[in-house]
Design a protein around this motif. Structure first.
Motif, short mmCIF file in Angstrom:
data_model
loop_
_atom_site.label_atom_id
_atom_site.label_comp_id
_atom_site.label_asym_id
_atom_site.label_seq_id
_atom_site.Cartn_x
_atom_site.Cartn_y
_atom_site.Cartn_z
N SER A 1 -4.90 42.52 9.74
CA SER A 1 -4.93 43.86 10.84
C SER A 1 -5.96 43.59 11.90
O SER A 1 -5.78 43.86 13.11
CB SER A 1 -5.35 45.03 10.02
N GLY A 2 -7.03 43.01 11.45
CA GLY A 2 -8.06 42.55 12.66
C GLY A 2 -7.74 41.39 13.41
O GLY A 2 -7.74 41.52 14.58
N ILE A 3 -7.08 40.44 12.84
CA ILE A 3 -6.50 39.19 13.74
C ILE A 3 -5.34 39.94 14.48
O ILE A 3 -5.22 39.51 15.92
CB ILE A 3 -5.79 38.18 12.86
N THR A 4 -4.39 41.04 14.16
CA THR A 4 -3.47 41.17 14.81
C THR A 4 -4.09 42.10 16.35
O THR A 4 -3.50 42.20 17.36
CB THR A 4 -2.66 42.33 14.21
N ALA A 5 -5.03 42.98 16.13
CA ALA A 5 -5.84 43.53 17.19
C ALA A 5 -6.30 42.58 18.01
O ALA A 5 -6.50 42.63 19.27
CB ALA A 5 -7.06 44.27 16.66
N ALA A 6 -6.90 41.08 17.60
CA ALA A 6 -7.36 40.29 18.34
C ALA A 6 -6.33 39.55 19.26
O ALA A 6 -6.64 39.27 20.31
CB ALA A 6 -8.24 39.20 17.40
N VAL A 7 -5.19 39.54 18.61
CA VAL A 7 -4.05 38.94 19.13
C VAL A 7 -3.75 39.95 20.50
O VAL A 7 -3.58 39.27 21.59
CB VAL A 7 -2.61 38.93 18.54
N VAL A 8 -3.79 41.17 20.37
CA VAL A 8 -3.56 42.17 21.46
C VAL A 8 -4.72 41.56 22.68
O VAL A 8 -4.16 41.51 23.85
CB VAL A 8 -3.86 43.49 21.24
N GLY A 9 -5.89 41.63 22.35
CA GLY A 9 -6.99 41.30 23.31
C GLY A 9 -6.72 39.74 23.97
O GLY A 9 -6.93 39.61 25.18
N VAL A 10 -6.23 38.76 23.18
CA VAL A 10 -6.03 37.62 23.66
C VAL A 10 -4.89 37.30 24.62
O VAL A 10 -4.78 37.06 25.44
CB VAL A 10 -5.65 36.45 22.56
N VAL A 11 -3.61 38.22 24.27
CA VAL A 11 -2.60 38.32 25.08
C VAL A 11 -2.98 38.90 26.53
O VAL A 11 -2.49 38.66 27.61
CB VAL A 11 -1.34 38.85 24.37
N LEU A 12 -3.83 40.02 26.21
CA LEU A 12 -4.31 40.78 27.55
C LEU A 12 -5.17 39.79 28.25
O LEU A 12 -4.93 39.65 29.63
CB LEU A 12 -5.23 42.02 27.02
N SER A 13 -5.81 39.15 27.82
CA SER A 13 -6.66 37.98 28.60
C SER A 13 -5.68 37.02 29.35
O SER A 13 -6.04 36.43 30.41
CB SER A 13 -7.92 37.11 27.77
N SER B 1 -14.44 38.26 24.85
CA SER B 1 -14.67 36.77 24.16
C SER B 1 -14.06 35.82 24.92
O SER B 1 -14.60 34.66 25.25
CB SER B 1 -14.75 36.92 22.71
N SER B 2 -12.56 36.24 25.14
CA SER B 2 -11.72 34.98 25.60
C SER B 2 -11.98 34.89 26.93
O SER B 2 -11.86 33.92 27.68
CB SER B 2 -10.35 35.44 25.34
N PHE B 3 -11.67 36.16 27.63
CA PHE B 3 -11.92 36.16 29.19
C PHE B 3 -13.08 35.86 29.98
O PHE B 3 -13.13 35.11 30.91
CB PHE B 3 -11.07 37.44 29.63
N VAL B 4 -13.99 36.49 29.53
CA VAL B 4 -15.36 36.49 30.11
C VAL B 4 -16.41 35.32 29.73
O VAL B 4 -16.78 34.81 30.44
CB VAL B 4 -15.94 37.83 29.97
N TRP C 1 -5.25 36.45 33.30
CA TRP C 1 -5.42 35.43 33.70
C TRP C 1 -4.40 34.92 34.63
O TRP C 1 -4.20 34.47 35.75
CB TRP C 1 -5.63 34.17 32.80
N PHE C 2 -3.05 35.04 33.91
CA PHE C 2 -1.70 34.70 34.66
C PHE C 2 -1.53 35.46 36.02
O PHE C 2 -1.18 35.31 36.88
CB PHE C 2 -0.72 34.98 33.88
N GLY C 3 -2.00 36.78 35.88
CA GLY C 3 -1.92 37.77 37.00
C GLY C 3 -2.61 37.54 38.25
O GLY C 3 -2.29 37.50 39.30
N LEU C 4 -4.00 36.90 37.92
CA LEU C 4 -4.90 36.54 38.91
C LEU C 4 -4.15 35.14 39.58
O LEU C 4 -4.30 35.05 40.89
CB LEU C 4 -6.08 36.19 38.44
N GLN C 5 -3.62 34.29 38.82
CA GLN C 5 -2.78 33.23 39.63
C GLN C 5 -1.83 33.51 40.52
O GLN C 5 -1.45 32.80 41.45
CB GLN C 5 -2.41 32.17 38.34
N VAL C 6 -1.23 34.79 39.90
CA VAL C 6 0.12 35.18 40.81
C VAL C 6 -0.19 35.77 42.11
O VAL C 6 0.45 35.69 43.01
CB VAL C 6 1.12 35.82 39.87
#
Length: 476
Positions: free
Chosen positions: A385-397, A174-177, A401-406
Motif C-alpha cells: 500500500s505504501g509502494i502503491t502511493a509512491a507509484v502515484v508520486g513517481v508517475v506524477l513526477s 524525492s523523485s522530481f526535486v 517531466w514529460f509536460g515540461l518537455q512538451v
C-alpha cells in the motif's frame, strides 16, 4: 435441457467457461489483439504506456481489477528495466500463463523496435521529414493529456488515506526535486506502509471484490483465472532461471567467444546487459548514465545525436528505453569492420535490443508466481500500500517531466539558496520558451478524454492532424 452455447461479451471479449458461468475466460486471440493495440498506442514513455494499459484493461475492458493492476505495477517498479513492458508481461502471464506473457511482452516492443530501426536507417542518410516531426509534435501533446488523466484517476482510487497522500507527495518531491535514488524511495514507502498503513481511515487497499465507484464489483476475469495457476516451487524457478537466463546470456557468451571482448557487438552486449541489470526506476532513471557512457566513454554517438535518439524514442510506440536500439545502431554503423555499415548497424541494434529486453521475461516469470502467492499476506499488503502511493508520486513526477518537455522548448538548472542548494537536482523551464500551440493541443486532448470520453486512438489521430495543420500554418 441442453446447455446454452457460450457467448462472448461484445464489449470485453469475455467468454464463460463451459459449465461454469461464474468463471469467465478471455480468448487468447482477443488478448493478442488487445496487446497489439496497446503496443501501437504506447507513446510517451512509461507514464503514457501505463496510462494506456490502465485505461484499456481496467477501465474499458474490465479484465483486471484495480488492486491487482497496482500490485503488479508495484512489483514491476521494484525491478530493473522498463516497468511498462514488465507490467505487460506480468498481465499477459496472469491471463494466459507463459504464452500470454511471451506474446504480450514481444508485441509490446515489436512496433517500436521496427519503427526505431527504420528511423535509425533513415537518420544516417536523410534529415528528419518535416511532416513526421509535425505529426509527432501533436502526438506528444496528446500523450501529455493521457498521462494527466491517468494520474488523476489513479490518485482518486489509491490515495484514500492521509498517510498514503503524504507518501505520494514525498515520493514526488524525492523523485522530481531531490533526485533520490528510486530504490530508496520505494524502500521508504514500503517501510512507512508497513508501519503505519491502516491506522487511520481504513485499510491500505480495497479488496479485490470491493464495489468500485461505477457500481461494479472489483472482481474481474483475471482474478478468477489466476486462482487456477499452479503454486510456485524451487524446481519451477530453477527451470525458469535456466531457460530465460540461457536465452539472455548464451548469445552474449557466443559473441564473446567468437568475436572477442573488444569487438563492438560484444561491447554493446556487455554494456547494455549491465544497463538492464542496474536500471532501477525505469528508463528515466538510467538515461543519464547510459548517455554519458555511450557518448563520452565509448564514443558511439555525439551528445546531439543522443538527444535526437531520445526524441525518436519518445515519439514512437514502445518503451522509452528503446533509445538503446538507436544507440546500438549508430555504434555498429560507425564501427562496421569488414561488414557493410548498414548491416553492422542492424546487427548492433538487434544485439542491443536483445540484451535490453530479454532479462524482463526472466524477472517476471521468476518472481510473479511468488508475488501472486503472497498477495493475501497482510504484512506484504501494508508494505505494498505504501509502494502503491509512491507509484502515484513517481508517475506524477514523470508526468510533470514529460509536460515540461512538451510545453517548453528550453530548460535550465534550478538554483536555490542556503543548505538546499547542494540538495536540489532538477531542471525548470525557461518561461519565455513556452509553446502555446502544444498547450492548446494538450488542453483540447484533455477535454476530449475527460469530458467527451473519447478513445485513445481518436485523440492521438486528431492531435497528429492538429500538429500537421499547425506546421502547414507556420505555427510550429
Amino acid at each position: 435441457m441442453p446447455d446454452t452455447p457460450n457467448k462472448i461479451d461484445a464489449r470485453s471479449g469475455q467468454e464463460p467457461v463451459q459449465g461454469s458461468p461464474d468463471i469467465p475466460t478471455i480468448p487468447f486471440r482477443m488478448a493478442v489483439f488487445v496487446w497489439l493495440k496497446i503496443s501501437l498506442l504506447s507513446f510517451g514513455g512509461p507514464a503514457g504506456q501505463i496510462a494506456v494499459m490502465h485505461r484499456l484493461l481496467v477501465d474499458e475492458l474490465k479484465w483486471v481489477s484495480e488492486r491487482r493492476f497496482l500490485d503488479a505495477l508495484n512489483f514491476c517498479m521494484l525491478l530493473p528495466g522498463p516497468e511498462a513492458q514488465q507490467l505487460t508481461i506480468y498481465l499477459g502471464w496472469l491471463l494466459h500463463r507463459v504464452r500470454g506473457g511471451v506474446v504480450a511482452g514481444l508485441l509490446f516492443i515489436l512496433p517500436g523496435a521496427v519503427t526505431v530501426l527504420a528511423l535509425s536507417m533513415a537518420y544516417v542518410h536523410y534529415q528528419q521529414a518535416p511532416a513526421m516531426g509535425a505529426a509527432f509534435f501533436g502526438i506528444k501533446a496528446a500523450v501529455l493529456a493521457i498521462v494527466l488523466s491517468a494520474v488523476w484517476r489513479l490518485s482518486r482510487r489509491v490515495l484514500h488515506q492521509r498517510l498514503l497522500l503524504v507518501i505520494a507527495l514525498a515520493s514526488f518531491l524525492s523523485s522530481f526535486v531531490f533526485a533520490v535514488p528510486f530504490p530508496l524511495v520505494v524502500a521508504g514507502a514500503a517501510l512507512a506502509g508497513y508501519l503505519f498503513s491502516g491506522r487511520d481511515e481504513g485499510t491500505g487497499d480495497a479488496p479485490d471484490d470491493a464495489v468500485l465507484e461505477d457500481g461494479m464489483t472489483g472482481m474481474r476475469p483475471v482474478d478468477r483465472i489466476v486462482s487456477r495457476h499452479q503454486r510456485p516451487s524451487w524446481q519451477k524457478s530453477l527451470l525458469v532461471l535456466m531457460i530465460c537466463g540461457g536465452i539472455w546470456l548464451v548469445p552474449l557468451v557466443g559473441l564473446f567467444l567468437v568475436l572477442g571482448p573488444s569487438h563492438i557487438f560484444t561491447q554493446q552486449g556487455l554494456f547494455f546487459s549491465q544497463v538492464a541489470v542496474v536500471s532501477f526506476g525505469g528508463a528515466y532513471a538510467v538515461l543519464a548514465y547510459m548517455a554519458q557512457q555511450a557518448v563520452s566513454h565509448y564514443g558511439w554517438l555525439t551528445p546531439s545525436e543522443m538527444l535526437d535518439g531520445l526524441g525518436m524514442a519518445e515519439t514512437t510506440p514502445g518503451p522509452l528505453i528503446m533509445v538503446t536500439q538507436f544507440v546500438g545502431f549508430l555504434g555498429g554503423y560507425r564501427n562496421p569492420g569488414l561488414l557493410d555499415p548498414m548491416l553492422a548497424g542492424t546487427i548492433g541494434a538487434a544485439v542491443t535490443t536483445w540484451v535490453t529486453f530479454a532479462p524482463c521475461f526472466l524477472w517476471i516469470f521468476l518472481g510473479a508466481p511468488y508475488i501472486e502467492s503472497l498477495r493475501s499476506n497482510r504484512a506484504l499488503a501494508r508494505a505494498l500500500s505504501g509502494i502503491t502511493a509512491a507509484v502515484v508520486g513517481v508517475v506524477l513526477s514523470l508526468a510533470v517531466w514529460f509536460g515540461l518537455q512538451v510545453l517548453f522548448t528550453a530548460m535550465a538548472d534550478a538554483t536555490a539558496l542556503g543548505p538546499l542548494a547542494s540538495m536540489i537536482s532538477m531542471r525548470l523551464p525557461v518561461l519565455s520558451s513556452f509553446d502555446p500551440v502544444a498547450a492548446v493541443i494538450s488542453m483540447l486532448s484533455l477535454l476530449a478524454i475527460a469530458v467527451f470520453q473519447s478513445g485513445v486512438i481518436t485523440v492521438i489521430a486528431a492531435s497528429a492532424a492538429a500538429g500537421l495543420l499547425a506546421s502547414a500554418a507556420g505555427l510550429v
